[in-house]
Scaffold this active site. Structure first.
Site, PDB file in Angstrom:
ATOM      1  N   LYS A 153      36.820  32.612  66.651  1.00 35.68           N
ATOM      2  CA  LYS A 153      35.901  32.460  65.512  1.00 35.68           C
ATOM      3  C   LYS A 153      35.237  33.822  65.357  1.00 35.68           C
ATOM      4  CE  LYS A 153      32.135  29.690  63.525  1.00 35.68           C
ATOM      5  NZ  LYS A 153      31.606  30.752  62.696  1.00 35.68           N
ATOM      6  N   GLU A 200      38.888  36.254  57.645  1.00 36.75           N
ATOM      7  CA  GLU A 200      37.555  36.722  58.022  1.00 36.75           C
ATOM      8  C   GLU A 200      37.638  38.244  58.153  1.00 36.75           C
ATOM      9  OE1 GLU A 200      35.046  34.538  58.329  1.00 36.75           O
ATOM     10  OE2 GLU A 200      33.555  35.416  59.677  1.00 36.75           O
TER      11      GLU A 200
HETATM   12  P1  ATP Z   1      28.384  29.551  61.341  1.00 34.88           P
HETATM   13  O1  ATP Z   1      26.975  29.751  60.889  1.00 34.88           O
HETATM   14  O2  ATP Z   1      28.542  28.794  62.608  1.00 34.88           O
HETATM   15  O3  ATP Z   1      29.215  30.783  61.240  1.00 34.88           O
HETATM   16  P2  ATP Z   1      29.160  28.770  58.839  1.00 34.88           P
HETATM   17  O4  ATP Z   1      28.174  27.884  58.181  1.00 34.88           O
HETATM   18  O5  ATP Z   1      29.174  30.212  58.489  1.00 34.88           O
HETATM   19  O6  ATP Z   1      29.008  28.575  60.374  1.00 34.88           O
HETATM   20  P3  ATP Z   1      31.305  27.111  59.347  1.00 34.88           P
HETATM   21  O7  ATP Z   1      32.168  26.332  58.452  1.00 34.88           O
HETATM   22  O8  ATP Z   1      30.375  26.326  60.115  1.00 34.88           O
HETATM   23  O9  ATP Z   1      30.576  28.222  58.515  1.00 34.88           O
HETATM   24  O10 ATP Z   1      32.206  27.969  60.316  1.00 34.88           O
HETATM   25  C1  ATP Z   1      33.370  28.448  59.815  1.00 34.88           C
HETATM   26  C2  ATP Z   1      33.234  29.893  59.436  1.00 34.88           C
HETATM   27  O11 ATP Z   1      33.717  30.679  60.494  1.00 34.88           O
HETATM   28  C3  ATP Z   1      34.143  30.164  58.298  1.00 34.88           C
HETATM   29  O12 ATP Z   1      33.454  30.053  57.071  1.00 34.88           O
HETATM   30  C4  ATP Z   1      34.651  31.568  58.522  1.00 34.88           C
HETATM   31  O13 ATP Z   1      33.866  32.487  57.765  1.00 34.88           O
HETATM   32  C5  ATP Z   1      34.419  31.808  59.987  1.00 34.88           C
HETATM   33  N1  ATP Z   1      35.652  31.971  60.772  1.00 34.88           N
HETATM   34  C6  ATP Z   1      35.836  32.960  61.688  1.00 34.88           C
HETATM   35  N2  ATP Z   1      37.024  32.863  62.282  1.00 34.88           N
HETATM   36  C7  ATP Z   1      37.659  31.798  61.743  1.00 34.88           C
HETATM   37  C8  ATP Z   1      38.932  31.186  61.954  1.00 34.88           C
HETATM   38  N3  ATP Z   1      39.806  31.658  62.851  1.00 34.88           N
HETATM   39  N4  ATP Z   1      39.228  30.088  61.220  1.00 34.88           N
HETATM   40  C9  ATP Z   1      38.353  29.594  60.307  1.00 34.88           C
HETATM   41  N5  ATP Z   1      37.150  30.131  60.067  1.00 34.88           N
HETATM   42  C10 ATP Z   1      36.780  31.222  60.777  1.00 34.88           C
END
Ligand code: ATP
Length: 574
Positions: free
Chosen positions: A253, A303
């Site tokens: 992530k 990302e």
């Molecule tokens: P957080 O604040 O935990 O980053 P968020 O609200 O930004 O969460 P979430 O849907 O909760 O968004 O987490 C997914 C986010 O993580 C995605 O929007 C993307 O930007 C990021 N991301 C990073 N690596 C990956 C990956 N390998 N697959 C999918 N999403 C990823």
């Protein structure tokens, strides 16, 4: 249609806060809406074009004050004075219009077509004399508007409609209006069509004919932004495996920002998760896409992560966030703050939508079409496994590489635009950090005189769409303006960002339209009667602006409750 009918509808809709009542009022309105008035759907959310379109009204309170003053024939001071008293520029326009002597009126009947025609000219204006031309376009409308219409015109122009309509209310109302049996399945089909097209009127065109199956004809279009799929959270690796099943894909992530890459022939377009076109800001990404991704037409989900050119170490999001917004010195910024693109999904390839294909097929295709070039563009780091030990080691590796954690992905599932799905889960260490919206502030004194210096933070109540206060923050912001390319923000810079969104001023306090999202770190969450969320953050501290997130992406009350509970659990066992 007459603008009067729309204003009367706005008025009726804002008379109730009950969701079902609002839906019924809107359903009645939609049922009577003529085919040729389909663009009124945009006005319902205060827009002039579909959500995917970047052209917004973008008028400041100051210009609206000038227009009210000119159209009604009172001086600006009177308008400002009334604004301070009433706190709503729309109501000010309504009151002052009502006072105006009948004899001075030369009214034409306003239509929604005329309103849209004038408002749509606003974003097209550029260069010299723009302000005067904008003023003329708004004044022309206001001069023809009776009090109720003036109220909603001004609110539309300054982007603060205050009728409590959300996209989901429109979705529900379409189903109620045109399907005798608005089952869950129909709602989902309408929502899917909205998420794919980001165009309410296009969906309305189909729904009003009552042909639900036709909704499937709404496809992704390369070059038109699509809402991304979002993840839910798992407490740990074990729970993540239990939810997505074994084996599954586990990926880094990355701590960057979402970038969706569209390619159609030679044309490459880049969008953020809030559907903003950021193509100009990332010339190197266009280059990498052209050179290292096979294919004539595709949509990639990725990302973008910053890294240090010398040490090759990844850098945290806040150090590169300015690349999203900055429209000048792009080459210099590209040199100083390079990004690597980590592609983790593919939504469309060579004329075919892949949304309904299983993830295992999509991820295999990514491997085929991208020739990975580290520090340029790569397939996101991934393992496919059923082994919890291997997963644990991969998770540690991701953290050592300065990333946020890992994502668990079910291999069999589809891509659902716009949804926070249970088949993609994030696992990350407890961070005590939230993305919150600034909804108010106070002007400072002494050396902070003239700047906003204490900021009210709010989270989102998912059920009502309202923003609920959760604390005040003044730390983490710099006294002096930052130099170029340095991290952080100063009081002056943040004040300038927020000023256009001030909707009410009383003494030193201001209310601010929920527009600006920031990441905030805190020490503890407590129950509190002082804020309408019922919670307060102890020692909140600014960490980054989130230009990539819209207020609807802010942390929810549910997130806050979860963090509150998990902090208690970690005290008990920690
Ligand atoms: P957080 O604040 O935990 O980053 P968020 O609200 O930004 O969460 P979430 O849907 O909760 O968004 O987490 C997914 C986010 O993580 C995605 O929007 C993307 O930007 C990021 N991301 C990073 N690596 C990956 C990956 N390998 N697959 C999918 N999403 C990823």
């Amino acid at each position: 249609m007459k603008y009067q009918q729309l204003a009367e509808f706005y008025n009726e809709a804002s008379s109730t806060t009950k969701r079902l009542e609002k839906t019924a009022i809107l359903a009645k309105f939609l049922k009577n809406l003529d085919e040729k008035d389909r663009d009124v759907l945009y006005l319902l959310l205060g827009d002039i074009y579909p959500e995917y379109d970047e052209r917004k009204i973008g008028i400041s309170n100051q210009l609206a004050i000038k227009a009210i003053s000119k159209a009604i024939g009172v001086d600006e001071k009177t308008v400002v004075h009334e604004w301070k008293e009433i706190g709503d520029l729309g109501k000010v326009a309504e009151k002052l219009t009502a006072k105006k002597k009948q004899a001075t009126l030369h009214r034409h009947v306003l239509t929604t077509e005329k309103v849209l025609e004038n408002l749509r000219k606003l974003p097209e204006l550029e260069g010299k004399g723009t302000v005067g031309k904008k003023l003329a376009l708004i004044t022309e409308l206001l001069t023809s508007a009776p009090p109720l219409e003036a109220l909603y015109l001004v609110r539309t122009i300054i982007g603060d409609l205050r009728i409590g309509l959300k996209e989901s209310t429109i979705r529900d109302a379409m189903a109620v209006a045109f399907f005798s049996d608005p089952e869950k399945e129909n709602l989902k089909k309408i929502q899917d069509a909205i998420d794919k097209s980001n165009d309410l009127a296009a969906v309305f065109d189909i729904v009003r004919d009552g042909k639900i199956s036709e909704l499937e004809k709404i496809h992704l279009q390369v070059g038109k932004p699509v809402k991304v799929m979002l993840a839910q959270k798992a407490e740990n690796i074990h729970e993540a495996f239990e939810t997505v099943g074994k084996p599954c894909a586990i990926e880094y992530k990355y701590d960057g920002f979402r970038l969706v890459i569209h390619k159609k022939g030679n044309q490459i377009t880049l969008f953020t998760r809030r559907l903003e076109n950021v193509t100009k800001q990332f010339p190197e990404v266009i280059d990498y896409t052209k050179k290292y991704v096979k294919g004539d037409s595709f949509i990639l989900d990725s990302e973008a992560v910053g890294f240090d050119r010398k040490t090759k170490e990844y850098r945290p999001f806040q150090e590169i966030s300015q690349r999203i917004r900055r429209k000048y010195d792009i080459e210099k910024l590209q040199e100083e703050l390079p990004v690597e693109i980590n592609v983790f999904d593919i939504l469309y390839y060579e004329g075919k939508s892949l949304l309904n294909e299983p993830f295992e097929k999509r991820t295999a295709l990514i491997k085929n079409v991208i020739s990975g070039h580290p520090y340029k563009i790569i397939h996101a780091k991934q393992i496919i496994t059923s082994d919890e030990k291997k997963a644990g080691e991969f998770y540690k590796k991701a953290l050592r590489d300065r990333q946020e954690g890992v994502m668990f992905k079910n291999l069999k599932k589809e891509y659902q635009p716009g949804s926070r799905v249970g088949h993609m889960l994030k696992v990350k260490p407890e961070t005590r950090d939230l993305d919150l919206v600034i909804t108010g502030a106070e002007y400072g004194t002494g050396k902070r005189h003239g700047w906003l210096s204490s900021f009210i933070l709010s989270c989102k109540d998912e059920k009502t769409g309202k923003f609920l206060e959760i604390g005040k923050m003044g730390t983490g912001i710099k006294e002096k303006s930052t130099e170029e390319s340095k991290i952080g923000i100063s009081f002056k810079e943040l004040t300038e960002k927020l000023k256009p969104y001030i909707i009410e001023e009383k003494g030193k306090s201001v209310k601010i339209k929920p527009k600006i999202v920031i990441s905030v770190n805190y020490q503890e969450i407590q129950h509190s009667p002082n804020y309408n969320s019922g919670f307060a953050l102890r020692f909140p501290r600014f960490t980054a602006l989130r230009p990539d997130k819209s207020p609807s992406d802010a942390s929810t009350l549910e997130d806050v409750k979860k963090d509150f509970k998990s902090q208690k659990r970690s005290w008990r066992y920690g």
